[in-house]
Each structure stands twice: as structure tokens, then as C-alpha cells.
Scaffold this active site. Structure first.
Site, mmCIF file in Angstrom:
data_model
loop_
_atom_site.group_PDB
_atom_site.id
_atom_site.type_symbol
_atom_site.label_atom_id
_atom_site.label_comp_id
_atom_site.label_asym_id
_atom_site.label_seq_id
_atom_site.Cartn_x
_atom_site.Cartn_y
_atom_site.Cartn_z
ATOM 1 N N GLU A 83 0.796 -1.232 0.000
ATOM 2 C CA GLU A 83 0.000 0.000 0.000
ATOM 3 C C GLU A 83 0.827 1.280 0.000
ATOM 4 O OE1 GLU A 83 -3.269 0.064 2.735
ATOM 5 O OE2 GLU A 83 -4.199 -1.696 1.841
ATOM 6 N N GLU A 110 -5.395 -8.484 0.282
ATOM 7 C CA GLU A 110 -6.163 -8.112 1.480
ATOM 8 C C GLU A 110 -7.595 -7.826 1.076
ATOM 9 O OE1 GLU A 110 -4.593 -5.080 4.157
ATOM 10 O OE2 GLU A 110 -2.553 -5.741 3.689
HETATM 11 C C1 BGP Z 1 -4.495 -2.062 5.200
HETATM 12 C C2 BGP Z 1 -3.150 -2.479 5.702
HETATM 13 C C3 BGP Z 1 -3.186 -3.580 6.717
HETATM 14 C C4 BGP Z 1 -4.380 -3.562 7.660
HETATM 15 C C5 BGP Z 1 -5.664 -3.201 6.921
HETATM 16 C C6 BGP Z 1 -6.850 -3.000 7.810
HETATM 17 O O1 BGP Z 1 -4.408 -0.734 4.781
HETATM 18 O O2 BGP Z 1 -2.335 -2.914 4.648
HETATM 19 O O3 BGP Z 1 -1.941 -3.562 7.380
HETATM 20 O O4 BGP Z 1 -4.143 -2.874 8.807
HETATM 21 O O5 BGP Z 1 -5.510 -2.046 6.133
HETATM 22 O O6 BGP Z 1 -6.828 -1.724 8.381
HETATM 23 P P1 BGP Z 1 -7.118 -1.500 9.914
HETATM 24 O O7 BGP Z 1 -6.158 -2.379 10.609
HETATM 25 O O8 BGP Z 1 -6.852 -0.081 10.210
HETATM 26 O O9 BGP Z 1 -8.538 -1.855 10.127
#
Ligand code: BGP
Length: 469
Positions: free
Chosen positions: A165, A369
Site C-alpha cells: 500500500e 487483502e
Molecule cells: C491495510 C493495511 C493492513 C491492515 C488493513 C486494515 O491498509 O495494509 O496492514 O491494517 O488495512 O486496516 P485496519 O487495521 O486499520 O482496520
């Protein structure tokens, strides 16, 4: 498009799930690991217990056995740069290399394909102190780190992801601590850092191909379809603006080695184009991805924004819908439900995104993801009935199958997250995993692992290669 006959998920589809080092491992200061920017108090409270996260470092065998029980074909995790090279450059740490060797071997023992993110937000703090991505030295440091990874793990790791990201780090640069306080033109500084990361990525991709001819490597941005709020032509232009700045800037460079024209004109207008040295364009063009990995949580909807209209003061849309005057204005989409954390839920947007990316770049895709954060609770029988998560993933998989039927070459699905871990923004109580970790925000309890209802459901999905959802 309606399809009467759905194509099946491909044979050898990478069914799996994802994690990242700083969110799951714990042991943040053990065995000579160096500190990263994520260890330096970016969490709600800078308390040691918090950094224990899910303590996967000490439980990786048990965790991998659970992944194997679920039937994972692949596991996407990140390597902590600071475990391998504690100061970012210089001396290697044999204990760090040993840990990832053990983890990789354990995965291979069960026939689980390791998919490795090289850098997931956790820049070594020592590099950060020296200017981080503002300096070109970090490009060399990353290339050197990549070489160490390829040398040590390249005999077993065939799938590499460069930077997780990067677009979210740039668009949320304030929150990610990228902007030096004294900066007079933060936007220019941010996009200079972006340029350096893109060069580092291109160099790593090139190096991977020369050192490991059988391996594959690709970028891992967060990509989402951008919808215009209405059919008003001005709204469509706003959607195109945000698409270029949020999505295509990153993939156009990774794939074609050139800056997206709309994003570039946006930067020109703001006196924020990065300084490009002789040879940079050649470097960008020399790094060719074999596939595109991307993270998808929700779509984005935007409307036209007039100059002088307050459209929000920062860029980014994942949780907070914002905007920028004269460019676009983030709006909430009345057609979509939201998670309890306020994130829009859009499975059809997932299919749209898969189609958009594949149509533009024609490279194989893997989802690294996608998932639902929720306040899971253990009930009186000791069970976690996360039907909402099952429902969320099922709906997204149905759309993935439609995209496959549309002709999109999708070779894997690794939702977030394999096991509960610390959320980037919202602590430990926001859970995403198929496996529950018995801890609370500031109480480590026994860190025991409990299979959630989604664990058993996902196992059936994998065993049936997506036929039984
Ligand atoms: C993405 C990241 C992850 C993870 C996910 C969920 O942006 O790559 O590392 O954290 O988001 O976000 P959050 O943990 O803030 O709910």
C-alpha cells in the site's frame, strides 16, 4: 454482465490469508531486532503489551499448523526489515534470518506457498532518522535489503511483493509520519518520497528477475473502483481525477514505467512534481512486475468539487471520505451498507475493481487483502460466531468468481487476516482473523488461539475449491 454459467476457480488457486510483521509477530525488541517506525509509538498507547500483538514470533508453529488445518494453499506475510538488518543498512542479524527460515520451512512442510511482502509500513527507524524516503540513500538501502532477502530465501520463496500500500502511505502521509515538521511544501516532499519508493521498487523487481529467474514479483497497492456520485459529467471527471491520483499513478509506473498524465498535471498545478534525475525514467521502465497484487476493502464515491469549496483537507478515502477542492469531493454512497467501523461494504465494487485493473494492465492478479474488522466476542460456549465475516467474504468471493468468468486472470485470494492481529488504526479489539487470539487491548491474557466459525467455513470453501460457499 449476467453469466448463466460460472467459470470455476482455477486449479491451484492460491487460497490463503494475510498478515504483516508488525501487526502479528510481537517480539518487537527481541533477538536483536531493530526498531521500526511502527514500533515507535504509532499505536493508541505506547505500551509494551500492545507491541506483543499476537506473539506469532513465539507461536508460529502452532499458527502455521492451524493455517494448514484450514487448508491454506498460500500464506501472505511480511518480513520485518529490522529483523534482518536492524539499522536498515549494515550488519545482518542471523537470528532474524533464522526466524524467517523457520517460518518458510514450516509453511513448505505443509505445502503452503509463502508469499512475502518485503516492506509493510515498517521502515527501519534508523533510516527514518536519516530522512527516510526523502533521501535517495533509502533506495540503495532497499535494494540491498532486497538482495539479502533474495539470497537467503529465494531458493524457497517464489512470490514476492515489493511495498504494501504505497499509495495509502502517500495519501495518508501525515498519519504515517512521512512529513517532516519543517516542510514548506508537504505535497512536494510527499511525492518526492513517492518517487524514491517507486525507484526502489523498480530496482527490486529488476534485481529479483536477475537473481531469481524462476521467481515472480509485483507491487501491492490498495486499489478500488471510484464511482461518480451521479451521471453529471463533472462528477465523472472528478471520479477520473481521483482514480488517477489514488490508483493509476502507482500501477502505471509499476507496469509501464511512466507517470500518469492526470496525476502529473495535478502535481504540476501544485508545484509538487518530484525532482527526476537523469536515468530515473530508465530505472522505472526497467522494473517489470509479473503480476499485480492488490488490497481491496471498499469502493470510493466522489463528486465534483468547485474551487473555493471546502472538500476536505487531506487525501485518502479508506475510512474517512474526504476530498480536495477543485479535484474531487468524497461522498458517502447511499447504496452501500457500512461495517461497525464505518467502512462501506461493496462486493460488486470488488468485481468492478478486478475488471478495471485487468482491463488496463492485463497481468495476473492476486488479492492480498480484503476483509471485515469487527468486535468479535467469545460466547458462553467458548465459540465465536462471526457470521457477518462469513457473509462478507462469501459475497466478495461470489463477485471474484464473476470476475473470473468475465475473463480476469485471478490466481489467488488472501483475505485479511489469517489470525487476529493489531489493526493499523484501531487497536486489538478490531478483529479480522479466522483465528481468535485471546487477549484484550491492554490485557494479554493467555494469547490462546480459538478457531472462529469462519475458520470452519473457509476450510470448506478451500477444500471444495470455492464450490461450497
Ligand atoms: C491495510 C493495511 C493492513 C491492515 C488493513 C486494515 O491498509 O495494509 O496492514 O491494517 O488495512 O486496516 P485496519 O487495521 O486499520 O482496520
Amino acid at each position: 454482465m449476467f453469466h448463466k454459467n460460472l467459470k470455476p476457480f482455477p486449479k491451484n488457486f492460491f487460497w490463503g490469508a494475510s498478515t504483516s510483521a508488525y501487526q502479528v509477530e510481537g517480539a518487537w525488541d527481541e533477538d536483536r531486532k531493530g526498531l521500526s517506525v511502527m514500533d515507535m509509538g504509532k499505536h493508541p498507547e505506547d505500551v509494551t503489551d500492545f507491541k506483543v500483538t499476537s506473539d506469532h514470533y513465539h507461536n508460529y508453529k502452532e499458527d502455521v499448523a492451524l493455517f494448514a488445518e484450514m487448508g491454506f494453499k498460500a500464506y501472505r506475510f511480511s518480513i520485518a526489515w529490522t529483523r534482518i538488518i536492524p539499522n536498515g543498512v549494515g550488519e545482518l542479524n542471523p537470528k532474524g534470518i533464522e526466524f524467517y527460515n523457520n517460518l518458510i520451512n514450516e509453511l513448505i512442510k505443509y505445502g503452503i506457498e509463502p508469499i512475502v511482502t518485503m516492506y509493510h509500513f515498517d521502515l527501519p527507524y534508523e533510516l527514518h532518522k536519516k530522512g527516510g524516503w526523502s533521501t535517495r540513500d533509502s533506495i540503495d538501502a532497499f535494494e540491498n535489503y532486497a538482495k539479502v532477502l533474495f539470497e537467503n530465501f529465494g531458493d524457497r520463496v517464489k512470490y514476492w511483493l515489493t511495498i504494501n500500500e504505497q499509495n495509502m502511505m502517500i495519501l495518508h502521509s501525515n498519519a504515517m509520519g512521512l512529513i517532516p515538521k519543517e516542510s514548506s511544501n508537504p505535497l512536494k516532499d510527499t511525492y518526492q518520497q513517492n518517487h524514491h519508493m517507486l525507484l526502489a521498487q523498480a530496482k527490486a523487481m529488476k534485481l529479483c528477475h536477475s537473481m531469481l529467474p524462476n521467481a515472480k514479483i509485483g507491487p501491492a497497492p490498495n486499489i478500488t473502483s471510484v464511482y461518480p456520485a451521479t451521471s453529471k459529467p463533472e462528477d465523472v471527471t472528478a471520479a477520473s481525477n481521483w482514480n488517477a491520483i489514488r490508483n493509476w499513478l502507482y500501477l502505471d509506473i509499476a507496469v509501464y514505467g511512466r507517470y500518469n498524465n492526470i496525476a502529473w498535471s495535478y502535481l504540476e498545478e501544485r508545484n509538487a512534481t518530484p525532482e527526476i534525475l537523469d536515468g530515473d525514467i530508465e530505472i522505472l521502465a526497467s522494473g517489470n512486475p509479473d503480476f499485480i497484487a492488490f488490497n481491496y476493502y471498499a469502493s470510493a464515491t466522489v463528486a465534483h468539487s468547485e474551487m473555493g469549496e471546502k472538500a476536505g483537507n487531506s487525501l485518502g478515502d479508506q475510512q474517512v471520505v474526504v476530498g480536495e477542492e477543485g479535484v474531487y469531493k468524497g461522498v458517502s454512497n447511499p447504496n452501500l451498507e457500512k461495517t461497525e467501523f464505518g467502512w462501506e461494504i461493496d462486493p460488486i465494487g470488488f468485481r468492478n475493481t478486478l475488471r478495471d485493473i485487468y482491463e488496463k494492465y492485463a497481468l495476473p492478479l492476486i488479492v492480498t487483502e480484503n476483509g471485515l474488522g469487527a468486535f468479535d466476542k467469545v460466547d458462553e460456549n467458548g465459540e465465536i460466531k462471526d457470521d457477518y465475516r462469513i457473509n462478507f467474504i462469501k459475497k466478495h468471493l461470489e463477485q471474484a468468481q464473476l470476475a473470473i468468468t468475465d475473463g480476469v486472470e485471478l490466481f489467488g485470494y488472501c483475505p485479511w487476516s489469517a489470525i487476529d492481529l493489531v489493526s493499523t488504526h484501531q487497536g486489538c479489539s478490531k478483529r479480522y482473523g479466522f483465528i481468535f487470539v485471546n487477549r484484550e487491548e491492554f490485557d494479554l491474557k493467555d494469547l490462546g488461539r480459538i478457531r472462529k466459525k469462519s475458520f470452519f467455513w473457509y476450510k470448506d470453501v478451500i477444500t471444495s475449491n470455492g464450490e461450497k460457499m
